[in-house]
Design a protein around this motif. Structure first.
Motif, PDB file in Angstrom:
ATOM      1  N   SER A  37      -7.305  -0.637  -4.222  1.00 30.12           N
ATOM      2  CA  SER A  37      -7.395   0.039  -2.936  1.00 30.12           C
ATOM      3  C   SER A  37      -7.590   1.554  -3.115  1.00 30.12           C
ATOM      4  CB  SER A  37      -6.129  -0.224  -2.129  1.00 30.12           C
ATOM      5  OG  SER A  37      -6.145   0.480  -0.909  1.00 30.12           O
ATOM      6  N   ARG A  38      -6.890   2.135  -4.087  1.00 34.55           N
ATOM      7  CA  ARG A  38      -6.947   3.594  -4.263  1.00 34.55           C
ATOM      8  C   ARG A  38      -8.270   4.035  -4.906  1.00 34.55           C
ATOM      9  NH1 ARG A  38      -3.165   7.842  -5.063  1.00 34.55           N
ATOM     10  NH2 ARG A  38      -1.776   6.578  -3.774  1.00 34.55           N
ATOM     11  N   ALA A  44      -3.070  -2.282  -5.488  1.00 32.66           N
ATOM     12  CA  ALA A  44      -2.938  -0.873  -5.101  1.00 32.66           C
ATOM     13  C   ALA A  44      -3.961  -0.017  -5.837  1.00 32.66           C
ATOM     14  CB  ALA A  44      -1.527  -0.386  -5.388  1.00 32.66           C
ATOM     15  N   ARG A  74       0.832  -1.210   0.000  1.00 31.69           N
ATOM     16  CA  ARG A  74       0.000   0.000   0.000  1.00 31.69           C
ATOM     17  C   ARG A  74       0.866   1.259   0.000  1.00 31.69           C
ATOM     18  NH1 ARG A  74      -2.945  -3.054   3.833  1.00 31.69           N
ATOM     19  NH2 ARG A  74      -1.914  -1.890   5.517  1.00 31.69           N
ATOM     20  N   GLY A  75       1.977   1.200   0.738  1.00 37.72           N
ATOM     21  CA  GLY A  75       2.837   2.366   0.855  1.00 37.72           C
ATOM     22  C   GLY A  75       3.509   2.758  -0.443  1.00 37.72           C
ATOM     23  N   SER A  83       0.563  10.383  -6.435  1.00 34.17           N
ATOM     24  CA  SER A  83      -0.747  11.026  -6.533  1.00 34.17           C
ATOM     25  C   SER A  83      -1.666  10.185  -7.409  1.00 34.17           C
ATOM     26  CB  SER A  83      -0.598  12.422  -7.130  1.00 34.17           C
ATOM     27  OG  SER A  83      -0.170  12.321  -8.491  1.00 34.17           O
ATOM     28  N   ASP A  84      -2.970  10.430  -7.301  1.00 32.87           N
ATOM     29  CA  ASP A  84      -3.925   9.736  -8.164  1.00 32.87           C
ATOM     30  C   ASP A  84      -3.572   9.966  -9.632  1.00 32.87           C
ATOM     31  OD1 ASP A  84      -5.115   9.117  -5.813  1.00 32.87           O
ATOM     32  OD2 ASP A  84      -6.998  10.189  -6.188  1.00 32.87           O
ATOM     33  N   SER A  89       2.266   2.887  -3.359  1.00 38.56           N
ATOM     34  CA  SER A  89       1.413   3.761  -4.158  1.00 38.56           C
ATOM     35  C   SER A  89       0.964   4.988  -3.373  1.00 38.56           C
ATOM     36  CB  SER A  89       0.177   2.995  -4.646  1.00 38.56           C
ATOM     37  OG  SER A  89      -0.566   2.507  -3.541  1.00 38.56           O
ATOM     38  N   ALA A  90       1.116   4.946  -2.026  1.00 43.84           N
ATOM     39  CA  ALA A  90       0.669   6.075  -1.218  1.00 43.84           C
ATOM     40  C   ALA A  90       1.485   7.325  -1.527  1.00 43.84           C
ATOM     41  CB  ALA A  90       0.772   5.728   0.262  1.00 43.84           C
ATOM     42  N   LYS A  91       2.734   7.123  -1.957  1.00 41.32           N
ATOM     43  CA  LYS A  91       3.593   8.265  -2.266  1.00 41.32           C
ATOM     44  C   LYS A  91       3.239   8.890  -3.609  1.00 41.32           C
ATOM     45  CE  LYS A  91       7.391   6.018   0.211  1.00 41.32           C
ATOM     46  NZ  LYS A  91       8.747   5.438   0.088  1.00 41.32           N
TER      47      LYS A  91
END
Length: 519
Positions: free
Chosen positions: A359-360, A356, A315-316, A322-323, A318-320
């Motif tokens: 999830s996003r 990812a 998850r992390g 942006s959409d 892709s957390a960095k």
């Protein structure tokens, strides 16, 4: 499957008829033998002589897929090969439980247009085109389809209850795990091997730890990912360098390593209904809120803390981003390949994983819509077909060279792909892609027919992954094959009689031998 009947005692029939029988797994009263008995009594009362039988045993009536008997019947009728004037079916539901009643009517119309009448022996109406007959028939078709819909709901509810009780519902166990058969009292019976299934209705299947060396590979994947900081691609390269194979005996890829890292069965959770294929309609991937789960149903072979750490890393990553950045990577992938799939995303090192994206953005389908892509089916097969196209010219040329070495004269029509051998026999090579069912069984589809049907079709069954030819089926056109043949790993004598490990038999058949001159 069509079979001719013995007419030695048929007397002087007024009309010749064919019977069509089909059984899925619904009820004994629908066994093909019981259907045939009722059909023959009906035929005797009306003075019909049954000259041919078309049968589909163990086949669903939802659509035409896999129903070689009905396909052959329709082909014989529409191509003018039918030696009968009437088709007899037990009732409307045996003809099919099509979800679109018009599809059922269409196949009957094809028969009627060719001058062949369809009659339903156990129905309370004559299929004579009258208003009353047509109304009853339409209602029966709707009822047949509705029965399947209602049954689907009941089966789904039953499967959900079994999942919640911790029982496994289909699919291979996976590396490091095995499927354990238990009886209705919960007593262990035996381990199921790959492609094996339970045979007693009250038996159940659970997952248990597999061989220790496989368990160690799974744990090592997690440790390498979490503790050593290796990516999925690096882990795959490491395993392949050590000749470690997946549970299916294949080399590792970035995607297969990723699937191990995100599958909750390794911490003992029983999760089902991630995807749906109800009533054999469009396959869809469900939202997590629709998943059915039972946590702690099986013994865990991976520490839950290690598993959760792996999910946090995934998850992390892709957390960095942006959409907009994540979607731009997907647009680039779409522009490069022309389609998208979860497997493709997982195999692309520069992209976040498919999980990812789910999830996003909520789901892959919603993600696809955001980049302007609207798939109407699973396009994972496109890459497989590309590999087949690359191999095809070399395999054809190799076959032609072997024929020439055997003394045969050979010419190839580059437009149709059909070779003419010794100026008298035509042959074509088909490469048949290997597909795997959700239960792990292998299947191959062979498409025959068309305007340029050769005398001999050579169907090369490819190994999974399309890396090599598994074996060959040499199919003569004179046999009158259906336009679509579906092969399993073993197919019985009617098909496997034509199976060969190599094409030596074909080369020998086409060999030219000089004869001594006769004085």
């Amino acid at each position: 499957m069509a079979t001719p009947q013995d007419e030695s005692n048929s007397g002087s029939p007024e009309l010749r008829a064919a019977e069509y029988v089909r059984m899925s797994t619904e009820h004994q009263r629908y066994s093909t033998e019981n259907q045939s008995d009722a059909i023959r009594s009906y035929a005797a009362r009306r003075g019909y002589t049954i000259v041919r039988t078309y049968a589909d045993e163990g086949k669903s009536g939802l659509n035409m897929d896999g129903r070689s008997g009905l396909r052959q019947l329709i082909a014989d009728v529409t191509d003018g090969r039918a030696d009968f004037e009437i088709v007899l079916a037990y009732d409307v539901s045996r003809w099919g439980r099509f979800q679109d009643a018009d599809e059922s009517a269409y196949y009957e119309y094809q028969c009627r247009r060719a001058g062949v009448q369809v009659e339903y022996c156990a129905e309370p109406f004559e299929n004579d085109g009258s208003l009353g007959s047509d109304i009853q028939k339409m209602l029966k078709r709707k009822m047949a389809g509705e029965y399947s819909r209602e049954l689907s709901v009941k089966v789904f509810a039953g499967q959900c209850r079994l999942i919640e009780k911790g029982f496994r519902q289909g699919g291979p166990a996976g590396l490091g795990l095995r499927r354990q058969l238990i009886d209705e009292a919960g007593q262990k019976k035996s381990l199921l091997g790959r492609l094996e299934h339970k045979s007693i209705h009250t038996d159940r299947v659970v997952l248990v730890p597999g061989p220790s060396d496989e368990i160690e590979v799974v744990r090592r994947i997690y440790r390498s990912f979490v503790e050593d900081g290796r990516s999925e691609g690096e882990i795959a390269d490491l395993l392949n360098s050590e000749a470690v194979l997946t549970d299916l005996g294949r080399p590792w890829t970035r995607g297969t390593v990723h699937q191990v890292l995100i599958n909750e069965k390794y911490i003992g959770n029983n999760v089902w209904n991630r995807g749906s294929f109800k009533l054999k309609q469009k396959r869809v991937r469900n939202e997590p809120s629709m998943w059915i789960r039972s946590d702690g149903a099986f013994p865990a072979i991976v520490d839950p803390l290690l598993f959760n750490a792996a999910q946090a890393i995934i998850r992390g990553r892709s957390a960095k981003m942006s959409d907009a950045a994540m979607l731009e990577l997907l647009r680039q992938l779409l522009a490069k390949h022309g389609y998208l799939s979860g497997l493709m995303i997982d195999e692309t090192a520069s992209c976040p994983s498919s999980s990812a994206y789910r999830s996003r953005f909520g789901s892959l389908l919603r993600t696809y819509s955001l980049v302007g892509y609207a798939p109407d089916r699973d396009f994972a097969y496109v890459e497989s077909n590309r590999r087949l196209r690359q191999q095809y010219p070399g395999l054809v040329e190799g076959m032609l060279e072997e024929l020439r070495s055997a003394g045969a004269s050979v010419s190839l029509n580059s437009d149709t792909g059909i070779a003419t051998i010794n100026h008298e026999i035509t042959a074509a090579l088909l490469l048949c892609r290997c597909a795997q069912t959700e239960a792990g069984s292998l299947r191959w589809l062979v498409r025959l027919g068309g305007p340029n049907q050769p005398d001999i079709t050579i169907a090369a069954r490819m190994e999974p992954g399309e890396g090599a030819v598994r074996d060959y089926y040499i199919l003569p056109a004179l046999h009158g094959w259906s336009s679509r043949l579906q092969f399993a790993e073993r197919n019985g004598a009617s098909l496997d009689t034509y199976r060969f490990d190599t094409l030596e038999a074909l080369y020998e058949l086409m060999r030219r031998v000089r004869l001594a001159e006769v004085a």
